[in-house]
Scaffold this motif. Structure first.
Motif, PDB file in Angstrom:
ATOM      1  N   HIS A  26       0.837  -1.287   0.024  1.00 44.94           N
ATOM      2  CA  HIS A  26      -0.006   0.211   0.250  1.00 44.94           C
ATOM      3  C   HIS A  26       0.600   1.133   0.164  1.00 44.94           C
ATOM      4  O   HIS A  26       1.363   1.635   1.205  1.00 44.94           O
ATOM      5  CB  HIS A  26      -0.985   0.016   0.626  1.00 44.94           C
ATOM      6  CG  HIS A  26      -2.302   0.863   1.238  1.00 44.94           C
ATOM      7  ND1 HIS A  26      -3.356   1.303   1.922  1.00 44.94           N
ATOM      8  CD2 HIS A  26      -2.603   2.044   0.599  1.00 44.94           C
ATOM      9  CE1 HIS A  26      -3.797   1.314   1.301  1.00 44.94           C
ATOM     10  NE2 HIS A  26      -3.606   2.345   0.396  1.00 44.94           N
ATOM     11  N   HIS A  79       1.349   5.171  -2.135  1.00 45.34           N
ATOM     12  CA  HIS A  79       1.290   6.354  -2.978  1.00 45.34           C
ATOM     13  C   HIS A  79       2.275   6.680  -3.713  1.00 45.34           C
ATOM     14  O   HIS A  79       3.274   6.716  -3.779  1.00 45.34           O
ATOM     15  CB  HIS A  79       0.210   7.079  -2.356  1.00 45.34           C
ATOM     16  CG  HIS A  79      -0.950   6.194  -1.542  1.00 45.34           C
ATOM     17  ND1 HIS A  79      -2.321   5.885  -2.305  1.00 45.34           N
ATOM     18  CD2 HIS A  79      -1.772   5.278  -0.401  1.00 45.34           C
ATOM     19  CE1 HIS A  79      -3.142   5.320  -1.991  1.00 45.34           C
ATOM     20  NE2 HIS A  79      -3.191   5.162  -0.911  1.00 45.34           N
ATOM     21  N   HIS A  97      -3.622   5.649  -5.797  1.00 45.11           N
ATOM     22  CA  HIS A  97      -5.348   6.065  -6.125  1.00 45.11           C
ATOM     23  C   HIS A  97      -6.099   5.714  -7.629  1.00 45.11           C
ATOM     24  O   HIS A  97      -5.191   6.300  -8.055  1.00 45.11           O
ATOM     25  CB  HIS A  97      -5.967   7.178  -5.469  1.00 45.11           C
ATOM     26  CG  HIS A  97      -5.945   7.116  -4.318  1.00 45.11           C
ATOM     27  ND1 HIS A  97      -6.835   6.463  -3.729  1.00 45.11           N
ATOM     28  CD2 HIS A  97      -5.148   7.670  -3.280  1.00 45.11           C
ATOM     29  CE1 HIS A  97      -6.417   6.450  -1.800  1.00 45.11           C
ATOM     30  NE2 HIS A  97      -5.382   7.356  -1.506  1.00 45.11           N
ATOM     31  N   GLU A 128      -4.979   1.695  -5.859  1.00 47.61           N
ATOM     32  CA  GLU A 128      -5.829   1.093  -4.794  1.00 47.61           C
ATOM     33  C   GLU A 128      -7.469   1.493  -5.838  1.00 47.61           C
ATOM     34  O   GLU A 128      -7.253   2.747  -5.963  1.00 47.61           O
ATOM     35  CB  GLU A 128      -5.482   1.647  -3.494  1.00 47.61           C
ATOM     36  CG  GLU A 128      -6.296   2.379  -2.845  1.00 47.61           C
ATOM     37  CD  GLU A 128      -6.371   2.457  -1.538  1.00 47.61           C
ATOM     38  OE1 GLU A 128      -5.764   4.070  -1.382  1.00 47.61           O
ATOM     39  OE2 GLU A 128      -6.836   2.333  -0.313  1.00 47.61           O
ATOM     40  N   ASP A 187       0.109   1.817   3.720  1.00 45.54           N
ATOM     41  CA  ASP A 187      -0.372   3.547   3.267  1.00 45.54           C
ATOM     42  C   ASP A 187       0.361   4.607   2.884  1.00 45.54           C
ATOM     43  O   ASP A 187      -0.382   5.609   3.490  1.00 45.54           O
ATOM     44  CB  ASP A 187      -1.883   3.557   4.367  1.00 45.54           C
ATOM     45  CG  ASP A 187      -3.179   4.346   3.274  1.00 45.54           C
ATOM     46  OD1 ASP A 187      -2.487   4.200   2.094  1.00 45.54           O
ATOM     47  OD2 ASP A 187      -4.191   4.552   3.289  1.00 45.54           O
ATOM     48  N   HIS A 194       1.931   7.976   2.622  1.00 42.48           N
ATOM     49  CA  HIS A 194       2.033   9.059   1.391  1.00 42.48           C
ATOM     50  C   HIS A 194       2.570   9.979   1.244  1.00 42.48           C
ATOM     51  O   HIS A 194       2.611  10.754   1.130  1.00 42.48           O
ATOM     52  CB  HIS A 194       0.314   9.842   1.934  1.00 42.48           C
ATOM     53  CG  HIS A 194      -1.035   9.008   1.337  1.00 42.48           C
ATOM     54  ND1 HIS A 194      -1.213   8.254   2.335  1.00 42.48           N
ATOM     55  CD2 HIS A 194      -1.282   9.508   0.739  1.00 42.48           C
ATOM     56  CE1 HIS A 194      -2.521   7.455   1.777  1.00 42.48           C
ATOM     57  NE2 HIS A 194      -3.028   7.905   0.750  1.00 42.48           N
TER      58      HIS A 194
HETATM   59 ZN    ZN Z   1      -4.339   4.357   0.296  1.00 39.07          ZN
END
Ligand code: ZN
Ligand code: ZN
Length: 270
Positions: free
Chosen positions: A12, A14, A45, A91, A234, A236
């Protein structure tokens, strides 16, 4: 075995293309190598081919950026071969009108995997954001779309399945039933659930106005149901990949709750 040795795959991750992440693609790879990850999955995304021409630039790239995203990740995969295994993914939500398109893209672009992030009801164009949804009817809608999304067979795992708790006021009977329904169906479909560390960061920054996620009550249920659970950074920003303290705390928590953890996604190949 020491916790850190168990850190194998993070799927995960980004990129700047989504409009709310920082750092170059290569910075994420370098951070992952530094942190000792063996596998790094990019899953920015997904864009969607909105019929109205709508764009949501602070949330996701546009469809015409997809090709460049794929090329960039593939180039890094090649460049860092032998040092880290890199996979190309997205995702994605469950947006009924566009699932055929997604299936085609997966095939056409040769994406290695997709993860399911059930962020919006039917579309972000006019649907509610489940992370800001305080009502029972929202939780029930989240549950319905969670099942439909998992049933598409497109997804390698379900990211932050407890996202609906972010602004949901208390872990009540409805929250419990939704959690049980999601966990049971994921088990039947052999879809791992993701314990998401970005939720924690948001909570610490005061962004969660309700129960927040990851929520212990949810993961207790996942433990009892017997779900396979993978931790997702996740990320970022590249430094999120280096946050091993947070990762180790999460591992401890899952162990305490009797959750069956997995550290790598099966079936992605070398
Ligand atoms: Zn995410
Ligand atoms: Zn994001």
């Amino acid at each position: 075995m020491k916790s850190a040795e168990k850190r194998i795959g993070n799927y995960h991750t980004h990129t700047m293309r989504c409009g709310h992440a920082a750092g170059s693609d290569e910075d994420y790879v370098l951070a992952a190598i530094e942190a000792g990850w063996k596998v790094l999955g990019f899953s920015d995304h997904a864009p969607w081919p909105y019929r109205s021409g709508y764009t949501n630039l602070g949330v996701r790239m546009t469809t015409d950026m997809l090709k460049e995203y794929c090329a960039s990740v593939r180039a890094l995969q090649e460049k860092y071969k032998g040092r880290i295994r890199i996979y190309l993914g997205l995702e994605c939500e469950y947006f009924p009108a566009y699932m055929d398109w997604l299936r085609e893209q997966k095939e056409k672009l040769g994406l290695d995997f997709l993860i399911f992030g059930n962020h919006f009801e039917d579309s972000d164009e006019d649907g509610i954001y489940y992370g800001a949804a305080p009502l029972k009817e929202h939780a029930l809608s989240y549950c319905k779309n969670a099942l439909l999304g998992m049933e598409t067979g497109l997804f390698s795992y379900f990211a932050h399945p407890d996202l609906f708790l972010m602004n949901y006021p208390v872990f009540d009977e409805t929250a419990k039933q939704v959690s049980e329904t999601i966990c049971r169906r994921a088990l039947e479909l052999h879809i791992p659930l993701e314990y998401n560390l970005q939720g924690q960061r948001l909570e610490e920054r005061g962004k969660a106005k309700g129960v927040g996620y990851p929520k212990r009550d949810f993961w207790e249920i996942a433990g009892k149901v017997g779900n396979e659970v993978i931790i997702g950074m996740d990320a970022h920003s590249p430094d999120a990949l280096i946050d091993s303290e947070r990762y180790n705390r999460a591992m401890e928590e899952l162990r305490r709750l009797g959750v069956k953890q997995i550290f790598e996604l099966p079936g992605l190949g070398e």
